[in-house]
Design a protein around this motif. Structure first.
Motif, PDB file in Angstrom:
ATOM      1  N   GLY A  60      55.268  69.826  82.957  1.00  0.00           N
ATOM      2  CA  GLY A  60      55.679  68.563  83.553  1.00  0.00           C
ATOM      3  C   GLY A  60      56.035  68.705  85.017  1.00  0.00           C
ATOM      4  O   GLY A  60      55.681  67.862  85.850  1.00  0.00           O
ATOM      5  N   VAL A  61      56.780  69.785  85.358  1.00  0.00           N
ATOM      6  CA  VAL A  61      57.148  70.031  86.750  1.00  0.00           C
ATOM      7  C   VAL A  61      55.907  70.186  87.614  1.00  0.00           C
ATOM      8  O   VAL A  61      55.796  69.612  88.706  1.00  0.00           O
ATOM      9  N   LEU A  62      54.935  70.963  87.114  1.00  0.00           N
ATOM     10  CA  LEU A  62      53.705  71.174  87.877  1.00  0.00           C
ATOM     11  C   LEU A  62      52.958  69.864  88.083  1.00  0.00           C
ATOM     12  O   LEU A  62      52.441  69.591  89.173  1.00  0.00           O
ATOM     13  N   ALA A  63      52.909  69.014  87.031  1.00  0.00           N
ATOM     14  CA  ALA A  63      52.208  67.732  87.153  1.00  0.00           C
ATOM     15  C   ALA A  63      52.864  66.850  88.212  1.00  0.00           C
ATOM     16  O   ALA A  63      52.184  66.250  89.059  1.00  0.00           O
ATOM     17  N   LEU A  64      54.212  66.767  88.205  1.00  0.00           N
ATOM     18  CA  LEU A  64      54.905  65.904  89.166  1.00  0.00           C
ATOM     19  C   LEU A  64      54.799  66.427  90.585  1.00  0.00           C
ATOM     20  O   LEU A  64      54.619  65.664  91.532  1.00  0.00           O
ATOM     21  N   ILE A  87      48.488  61.771  82.984  1.00  0.00           N
ATOM     22  CA  ILE A  87      48.838  61.524  81.590  1.00  0.00           C
ATOM     23  C   ILE A  87      47.756  62.059  80.662  1.00  0.00           C
ATOM     24  O   ILE A  87      48.030  62.711  79.651  1.00  0.00           O
ATOM     25  N   PHE A  88      46.485  61.781  81.022  1.00  0.00           N
ATOM     26  CA  PHE A  88      45.391  62.209  80.155  1.00  0.00           C
ATOM     27  C   PHE A  88      45.100  63.700  80.251  1.00  0.00           C
ATOM     28  O   PHE A  88      44.607  64.303  79.304  1.00  0.00           O
ATOM     29  N   ASP A  89      45.409  64.308  81.396  1.00  0.00           N
ATOM     30  CA  ASP A  89      45.122  65.735  81.579  1.00  0.00           C
ATOM     31  C   ASP A  89      46.095  66.628  80.832  1.00  0.00           C
ATOM     32  O   ASP A  89      45.805  67.788  80.567  1.00  0.00           O
ATOM     33  N   THR A  90      47.289  66.115  80.573  1.00  0.00           N
ATOM     34  CA  THR A  90      48.276  66.931  79.846  1.00  0.00           C
ATOM     35  C   THR A  90      48.802  66.159  78.654  1.00  0.00           C
ATOM     36  O   THR A  90      49.116  64.987  78.761  1.00  0.00           O
ATOM     37  N   TYR A  91      48.885  66.800  77.506  1.00  0.00           N
ATOM     38  CA  TYR A  91      49.352  66.111  76.303  1.00  0.00           C
ATOM     39  C   TYR A  91      50.860  65.965  76.289  1.00  0.00           C
ATOM     40  O   TYR A  91      51.409  65.241  75.461  1.00  0.00           O
ATOM     41  N   ARG A 142      63.910  59.711  70.541  1.00  0.00           N
ATOM     42  CA  ARG A 142      64.458  60.344  71.740  1.00  0.00           C
ATOM     43  C   ARG A 142      63.462  61.333  72.340  1.00  0.00           C
ATOM     44  O   ARG A 142      62.644  61.927  71.634  1.00  0.00           O
ATOM     45  N   SER A 143      63.578  61.487  73.647  1.00  0.00           N
ATOM     46  CA  SER A 143      62.723  62.434  74.350  1.00  0.00           C
ATOM     47  C   SER A 143      63.429  62.871  75.633  1.00  0.00           C
ATOM     48  O   SER A 143      64.590  62.505  75.865  1.00  0.00           O
ATOM     49  N   LEU A 144      62.730  63.643  76.438  1.00  0.00           N
ATOM     50  CA  LEU A 144      63.278  64.097  77.722  1.00  0.00           C
ATOM     51  C   LEU A 144      62.631  63.338  78.873  1.00  0.00           C
ATOM     52  O   LEU A 144      61.432  63.019  78.836  1.00  0.00           O
ATOM     53  N   ALA A 145      63.433  63.051  79.883  1.00  0.00           N
ATOM     54  CA  ALA A 145      62.925  62.499  81.134  1.00  0.00           C
ATOM     55  C   ALA A 145      63.095  63.558  82.215  1.00  0.00           C
ATOM     56  O   ALA A 145      64.131  64.202  82.328  1.00  0.00           O
ATOM     57  N   LEU A 146      62.045  63.751  82.998  1.00  0.00           N
ATOM     58  CA  LEU A 146      62.040  64.729  84.089  1.00  0.00           C
ATOM     59  C   LEU A 146      61.949  63.979  85.410  1.00  0.00           C
ATOM     60  O   LEU A 146      61.072  63.132  85.583  1.00  0.00           O
ATOM     61  N   ARG A 147      62.903  64.232  86.314  1.00  0.00           N
ATOM     62  CA  ARG A 147      62.888  63.562  87.614  1.00  0.00           C
ATOM     63  C   ARG A 147      62.689  64.586  88.717  1.00  0.00           C
ATOM     64  O   ARG A 147      63.384  65.596  88.773  1.00  0.00           O
ATOM     65  N   VAL A 157      59.425  60.056  88.102  1.00  0.00           N
ATOM     66  CA  VAL A 157      60.057  60.233  86.795  1.00  0.00           C
ATOM     67  C   VAL A 157      58.956  60.279  85.740  1.00  0.00           C
ATOM     68  O   VAL A 157      58.038  59.458  85.750  1.00  0.00           O
ATOM     69  N   ALA A 158      59.043  61.271  84.846  1.00  0.00           N
ATOM     70  CA  ALA A 158      58.087  61.388  83.749  1.00  0.00           C
ATOM     71  C   ALA A 158      58.829  61.480  82.435  1.00  0.00           C
ATOM     72  O   ALA A 158      59.878  62.120  82.353  1.00  0.00           O
ATOM     73  N   HIS A 159      58.304  60.815  81.403  1.00  0.00           N
ATOM     74  CA  HIS A 159      58.859  60.901  80.057  1.00  0.00           C
ATOM     75  C   HIS A 159      57.925  61.758  79.203  1.00  0.00           C
ATOM     76  O   HIS A 159      56.715  61.516  79.170  1.00  0.00           O
ATOM     77  N   PHE A 160      58.493  62.733  78.533  1.00  0.00           N
ATOM     78  CA  PHE A 160      57.702  63.606  77.685  1.00  0.00           C
ATOM     79  C   PHE A 160      57.405  62.919  76.355  1.00  0.00           C
ATOM     80  O   PHE A 160      58.246  62.199  75.802  1.00  0.00           O
ATOM     81  N   ALA A 161      56.211  63.161  75.838  1.00  0.00           N
ATOM     82  CA  ALA A 161      55.891  62.709  74.489  1.00  0.00           C
ATOM     83  C   ALA A 161      56.780  63.457  73.505  1.00  0.00           C
ATOM     84  O   ALA A 161      56.878  64.681  73.551  1.00  0.00           O
ATOM     85  N   PRO A 162      57.484  62.736  72.601  1.00  0.00           N
ATOM     86  CA  PRO A 162      58.420  63.413  71.693  1.00  0.00           C
ATOM     87  C   PRO A 162      57.784  64.542  70.895  1.00  0.00           C
ATOM     88  O   PRO A 162      58.388  65.582  70.682  1.00  0.00           O
TER      89      PRO A 162
END
Length: 531
Positions: A60-64, A87-91, A142-147, A157-162
């Motif tokens: 997620g960090v790399l994507a952002l 979104i489509f490149d990473t599950y 619930r999930s994690l949000a990465l800012r 801000v990205a929300h991870f798929a649970p």
């Protein structure tokens, strides 16, 4: 060799003791062993889950950071398309949005359009990145949000798929009575594995569990299994154990074989290695990126066993730190370094040599006394020393650590923060600890390629270090593209396999002589000359 009389005495004593132990006591021993084995297994499961979470968040960090580097903050149509591709490149990611300083959405990919409730405070990973727990208002999952905050006014801000966060590793026999709880360090839960609504079995309190905490992100995994379920695996063993109590001769033989084959503990093995002088220094060169000259080296320990094999620190350093033997080991490395490099460095006062310290060194002033005693009259002066403390593990007593660092600097040595940005202290602690040098971890150097325009974490570290008057060194440099980027962005020095691997003393001294790195006049090391 083990004394035969001692063996006989131990065997006889063990036999007498075992013969007098009631069967129920032996059964109790088996139960304790079952608990210990279960805790060890659960600890391994928890560690594997933490590893999976770290890899997921890294993605997620790399994507952002890639999106920010490619101009997604502009929120134009190209930015929206870029977020959708991510979104489509990473599950692992489900939603991405650009938000302002107040947290209001500026633009977002339009795939899901769901609202989220934030349940936890934002736990800071480093100056630019933090994580929090969020809940989907529709599914209540619930999930994690990465800012990621590349600037003061906007953030990604990205929300991870649970379903990307949890790693289901519990064996089938424990699944119905076991649970792994994934939480931030503030205690906010963001997932359970397996996913459960009914967790009533946890309320009995008769559970066996283990916990693992990430060294890189503010999260932990707590794995628990119902005690009765664990004990069920050992029912048949209890019956066999009661029968075995009557086989006295087998016990005698088993004890004898155990004693004959017993090996020293890991701690004893390190003690033996210290006494035998098996721990030796290797030296990794450090190069000035502006001049191309050799500035010094970092001392990296290796173990040369009697058969000539060389062991890396991974085989022993954790044990040495855990039982405190890292202190005499560091002392021994310093003396060996003087033997290896004393004559060479006495003629090159501008050369530096760096030693790695751990949190244990900063609990009292022993390291200060060691430096004074070892280097006061040596060919290598204290002013040529750099002492590195890693950020991967926390300094439990910050006040004592600040005092020890100041005392080391008073002796003449410099102090460096190693693995910067990866650990517990946070970059805000740099100024308080009074460091002289910042070393950027290889983790942040690896992504730099020929087409890299921005490396936000590297740039942030360099900017902060320069503002605090500190030198910067990059670790793990392996390509010329990385050198060009680092040089152009203000990094002073670098080390890595592009220049040289850790070298034995003879090879390193030959390199110093060949490069003619620093004049042989008795000059004091300059601030920018670091290892």
């Amino acid at each position: 060799m083990v004394n035969k009389k001692a063996i006989k005495l131990v065997v006889v004593t063990c036999c007498l003791v075992i013969a007098g132990v009631p069967p129920l006591a032996f059964v109790r021993y088996l139960e304790n062993h079952a608990v210990y084995s279960a805790e060890e297994t659960l600890g391994d499961y928890a560690g594997r889950m933490v590893d999976h979470l770290e890899v997921t968040i890294d993605e997620g960090v790399l994507a952002l950071t890639d999106l920010a580097a490619n101009g997604v903050m502009a929120c134009d149509s190209a930015a929206i398309d870029a977020m959708r591709r991510a979104i489509f490149d990473t599950y692992v990611l489900r939603e991405i949005a650009v938000v302002d300083s107040d947290g209001n959405t500026v633009c977002a990919d339009t795939i899901f359009k769901t609202e989220r409730w934030t349940l936890s405070r934002q736990d800071t990973v480093n100056r630019a990145i933090d994580v929090s727990v969020v809940t989907d208002e529709q599914t209540f999952m619930r999930s994690l949000a990465l800012r990621y905050r590349p600037s003061e006014d906007r953030a990604l801000v990205a929300h991870f798929a649970p379903n990307s966060l949890g790693l289901d590793v519990l064996p089938d026999r424990w699944r119905s009575a076991g649970l792994a709880r994934l939480t931030l360090l503030d205690g906010t839960e963001f997932q359970t594995v397996p996913n459960r609504i009914d967790t009533a079995f946890e309320q009995t309190g008769d559970m066996i569990g283990a916990m693992a905490v990430s060294n890189r992100y503010p999260l932990s995994v707590d794995v628990r299994v119902d005690r009765e379920t664990v004990m069920r695996d050992y029912e048949s063993l209890k019956a066999y154990a009661l029968v075995a109590m009557s086989i006295f001769a087998s016990i005698v033989l088993g004890v004898a074989v155990f004693i004959a084959r017993q090996r020293p503990s890991a701690s004893d093995d390190i003690s033996q290695g210290l006494r035998a002088g098996e721990f030796i220094p290797y030296y990794q060169p450090v190069i000035n990126l502006n001049t191309g000259r050799l500035e010094g080296c970092e001392v990296l320990v290796r173990r040369r066993r009697r058969d000539g094999t060389i062991q890396s620190p991974a085989a022993f350093i954790a044990q040495a730190e855990a039982d405190g033997q890292i202190v005499p080991l560091t002392r021994q490395l310093m003396r060996l370094t003087i033997d290896d490099l004393g004559a060479c460095y006495a003629r090159r006062r501008g050369m530096s040599v760096a030693f790695n310290l751990c949190a244990h060194h900063f609990t009292n002033d022993q390291i200060v006394r060691d430096v004074e005693a070892i280097f006061a009259e040596s060919p290598i002066s204290p002013s040529q020393l750099i002492l590195e403390v890693t950020e991967r593990f926390p300094l439990d007593d910050t006040a004592t650590a600040v005092r020890v660092i100041a005392d080391l600097q008073a002796v003449g040595a410099k102090v460096a923060l190693d693995d910067a940005g990866t650990g517990h202290s946070g970059l805000a602690m740099l100024h308080r600890l009074g460091m002289d040098i910042v070393k950027i971890d290889k983790l942040f150097i690896d992504p730099i390629q020929a087409d890299t325009k921005n490396a936000p974490i590297v740039d942030s570290l360099v900017d902060l270090a320069k503002k605090l008057g500190m030198s910067v060194i990059a670790e793990g440099v392996e390509t010329l593209d990385q050198v060009n980027y680092l040089r152009s962005h203000g990094v002073d020095s670098a080390q890595g396999y592009l220049f040289a691997p850790p070298l034995p003393a003879a090879s390193y001294i030959a390199l110093v002589e060949a490069m003619g790195s620093v004049s042989e006049e008795a000059e004091e090391p300059k601030t920018g000359m670091v290892a």
